[in-house]
Write a protein that holds these residues in place. Structure first.
Motif, PDB file in Angstrom:
ATOM      1  N   ALA A  68       0.862  -1.181   0.000  1.00  0.00           N
ATOM      2  CA  ALA A  68       0.000   0.000   0.000  1.00  0.00           C
ATOM      3  C   ALA A  68       0.896   1.228   0.000  1.00  0.00           C
ATOM      4  O   ALA A  68       1.300   1.715   1.065  1.00  0.00           O
ATOM      5  CB  ALA A  68      -0.925  -0.004   1.209  1.00  0.00           C
ATOM      6  N   TYR A 125      -2.502   4.762  -2.986  1.00  0.00           N
ATOM      7  CA  TYR A 125      -3.212   3.494  -2.808  1.00  0.00           C
ATOM      8  C   TYR A 125      -3.507   3.228  -1.335  1.00  0.00           C
ATOM      9  O   TYR A 125      -4.482   2.562  -1.003  1.00  0.00           O
ATOM     10  CB  TYR A 125      -2.384   2.337  -3.382  1.00  0.00           C
ATOM     11  CG  TYR A 125      -2.434   2.235  -4.886  1.00  0.00           C
ATOM     12  CD1 TYR A 125      -3.196   1.261  -5.516  1.00  0.00           C
ATOM     13  CD2 TYR A 125      -1.713   3.118  -5.689  1.00  0.00           C
ATOM     14  CE1 TYR A 125      -3.238   1.154  -6.900  1.00  0.00           C
ATOM     15  CE2 TYR A 125      -1.751   3.034  -7.070  1.00  0.00           C
ATOM     16  CZ  TYR A 125      -2.516   2.051  -7.674  1.00  0.00           C
ATOM     17  OH  TYR A 125      -2.556   1.974  -9.036  1.00  0.00           O
ATOM     18  N   TYR A 129      -7.508   2.615  -0.630  1.00  0.00           N
ATOM     19  CA  TYR A 129      -7.942   1.223  -0.658  1.00  0.00           C
ATOM     20  C   TYR A 129      -7.680   0.410   0.616  1.00  0.00           C
ATOM     21  O   TYR A 129      -8.396  -0.552   0.880  1.00  0.00           O
ATOM     22  CB  TYR A 129      -7.247   0.486  -1.812  1.00  0.00           C
ATOM     23  CG  TYR A 129      -7.568   1.031  -3.175  1.00  0.00           C
ATOM     24  CD1 TYR A 129      -8.865   0.990  -3.687  1.00  0.00           C
ATOM     25  CD2 TYR A 129      -6.573   1.580  -3.976  1.00  0.00           C
ATOM     26  CE1 TYR A 129      -9.160   1.485  -4.942  1.00  0.00           C
ATOM     27  CE2 TYR A 129      -6.855   2.069  -5.235  1.00  0.00           C
ATOM     28  CZ  TYR A 129      -8.144   2.024  -5.728  1.00  0.00           C
ATOM     29  OH  TYR A 129      -8.434   2.514  -6.969  1.00  0.00           O
ATOM     30  N   TRP A 132       5.048   1.771  -9.125  1.00  0.00           N
ATOM     31  CA  TRP A 132       4.639   0.600  -8.343  1.00  0.00           C
ATOM     32  C   TRP A 132       5.241  -0.674  -8.911  1.00  0.00           C
ATOM     33  O   TRP A 132       5.500  -1.620  -8.177  1.00  0.00           O
ATOM     34  CB  TRP A 132       3.121   0.508  -8.300  1.00  0.00           C
ATOM     35  CG  TRP A 132       2.474   0.173  -9.605  1.00  0.00           C
ATOM     36  CD1 TRP A 132       2.061   1.040 -10.565  1.00  0.00           C
ATOM     37  CD2 TRP A 132       2.189  -1.124 -10.109  1.00  0.00           C
ATOM     38  NE1 TRP A 132       1.539   0.365 -11.630  1.00  0.00           N
ATOM     39  CE2 TRP A 132       1.593  -0.968 -11.377  1.00  0.00           C
ATOM     40  CE3 TRP A 132       2.354  -2.419  -9.613  1.00  0.00           C
ATOM     41  CZ2 TRP A 132       1.181  -2.034 -12.166  1.00  0.00           C
ATOM     42  CZ3 TRP A 132       1.949  -3.485 -10.388  1.00  0.00           C
ATOM     43  CH2 TRP A 132       1.373  -3.296 -11.648  1.00  0.00           C
ATOM     44  N   ASP A 175      -5.900  -2.810  -4.387  1.00  0.00           N
ATOM     45  CA  ASP A 175      -7.003  -2.072  -5.012  1.00  0.00           C
ATOM     46  C   ASP A 175      -8.182  -2.992  -5.341  1.00  0.00           C
ATOM     47  O   ASP A 175      -8.653  -3.073  -6.477  1.00  0.00           O
ATOM     48  CB  ASP A 175      -6.534  -1.322  -6.255  1.00  0.00           C
ATOM     49  CG  ASP A 175      -5.847  -2.218  -7.274  1.00  0.00           C
ATOM     50  OD1 ASP A 175      -5.405  -3.324  -6.899  1.00  0.00           O
ATOM     51  OD2 ASP A 175      -5.745  -1.801  -8.445  1.00  0.00           O
ATOM     52  N   LEU A 210      -4.055   7.968  -9.196  1.00  0.00           N
ATOM     53  CA  LEU A 210      -3.308   7.276  -8.175  1.00  0.00           C
ATOM     54  C   LEU A 210      -1.802   7.261  -8.406  1.00  0.00           C
ATOM     55  O   LEU A 210      -1.033   7.131  -7.462  1.00  0.00           O
ATOM     56  CB  LEU A 210      -3.809   5.827  -8.047  1.00  0.00           C
ATOM     57  CG  LEU A 210      -5.253   5.722  -7.536  1.00  0.00           C
ATOM     58  CD1 LEU A 210      -5.768   4.311  -7.720  1.00  0.00           C
ATOM     59  CD2 LEU A 210      -5.332   6.110  -6.078  1.00  0.00           C
TER      60      LEU A 210
END
Length: 332
Positions: A107, A111, A115, A167, A193, A330
């Motif tokens: 995370a 994010y 989420y 990511w 997510d 994001l």
């Protein structure tokens, strides 16, 4: 006759679109293609008539419970669909083994706020209920991790990771060292997510576990989006590849996951040194690994479903639901 004719025409057009790299564009903007794909047969389990097909957690399986879908692989691994296993047997087996199950989730960036809280709250409702569970949250901002109430025998570990430029550059390797390797016998690695929407129990555990991609599980091998650039370490040649697996869910024993992540890390480094990047990044390398090292169990698309696809008769009980993609927001 009409169905065969429609299917033949559909496949012809899809092959042409794939040849010119337009299939992804078509599925993104014309969702009618996703409805037509139900005409594509998945095949028949070669072991469907054998009553002794067994799973290491769920006992005897019933591969004929969903005759419209494929319920096992050519190498004898079960594909777990609703109705093909007894969830009570799976629960009892896990309790008898005195298991601790790990769940890893990254995370980072936005994010985390968008989420993670819902992911953990719904995991408490549906993930390995009645089992000992350790959540391993990897983030660059440990203080921002929400403190979700946990049930008995369930713990949350928060580990700091460096914020990478993207990511895709995050590595699973650090997640499989330290306490995780000592605490958990089996581990599932799941993207943040999404949220749990149904029972996700020990039937999902095995030495190595792969997830059938919800967007591609009915497509013939020649249409699957494997990496085809022969220069890439993730490349699969014509006729290679069994299924297209989703990197949003995978798992297995700690030892098996170490082998998988080491393979993917080597491939990513090799491609980077050559100035390359596989079509679907780490997911392309994961698919190469599972072609070379067959998974012991496959999870049906029920275990990671995309609501954008719409309703499907064979998707009886979705276990995880993907969130709509918001890359511009994001990843900015």
């Amino acid at each position: 006759i009409i169905k065969t004719s429609v299917l033949s025409t559909l496949l012809t057009w899809l092959l042409l679109l794939e040849k010119f790299n337009l299939y992804s564009w078509l599925t993104l903007y014309f969702y009618w293609v996703m409805h037509l794909e139900v005409l594509l047969p998945m095949g028949v389990c070669p072991l469907a008539r054998m009553p002794l097909l067994r799973d290491n957690f769920s006992g005897p399986l019933d591969p004929g419970a969903q005759p419209e879908v494929l319920t096992c692989t050519s190498w004898g691994a079960p594909i777990i669909w609703d109705g093909t296993f007894d969830p009570d047997v799976a629960q009892q087996e896990a309790v008898q083994r005195n298991l601790t199950v790990g769940l890893t989730v990254f995370a980072v960036g936005r994010y985390l706020e968008k989420y993670l809280e819902r992911f953990l709250e719904t995991a408490e409702q549906h993930f390995m209920v009645g089992q000992r569970v350790v959540y391993y949250v990897f983030t660059e901002r440990p203080a921002a991790v929400p403190r979700v109430p946990l049930g008995p025998g369930r713990r949350l570990r928060v580990e700091r990771v460096a914020r990478e430029r993207r990511w895709q550059d995050l590595s699973m390797a650090p997640a499989l060292g330290g306490r995780l390797g000592r605490e958990a016998r089996f581990v599932l690695c799941i993207d943040v997510d999404q949220h749990f929407s149904g029972a996700f129990g020990p039937e999902a555990l095995a030495e190595s576990v792969a997830q059938l991609h919800a967007w591609h599980y009915r497509w013939p091998r020649r249409l699957l989006p494997f990496e085809r650039d022969a220069r890439s370490a993730a490349a699969l040649g014509p006729g290679e590849g069994d299924f297209y697996y989703h990197a949003a869910v995978f798992g297995g024993s700690v030892a098996a996951l170490r082998r998988l992540t080491a393979h993917c890390a080597r491939g990513l480094r090799r491609d980077r040194a050559r100035g390359l990047e596989a079509r679907w990044h780490d997911e392309s390398h994961l698919n190469k690994f599972f072609w070379l090292h067959k998974p012991a169990k496959l999870l049906s698309p029920e275990f990671c479903w995309s609501p954008e696809i719409g309703r499907r008769a064979e998707i009886r009980r979705p276990r995880l639901l993907r969130a709509p993609k918001e890359y511009a927001l994001l990843r900015s």
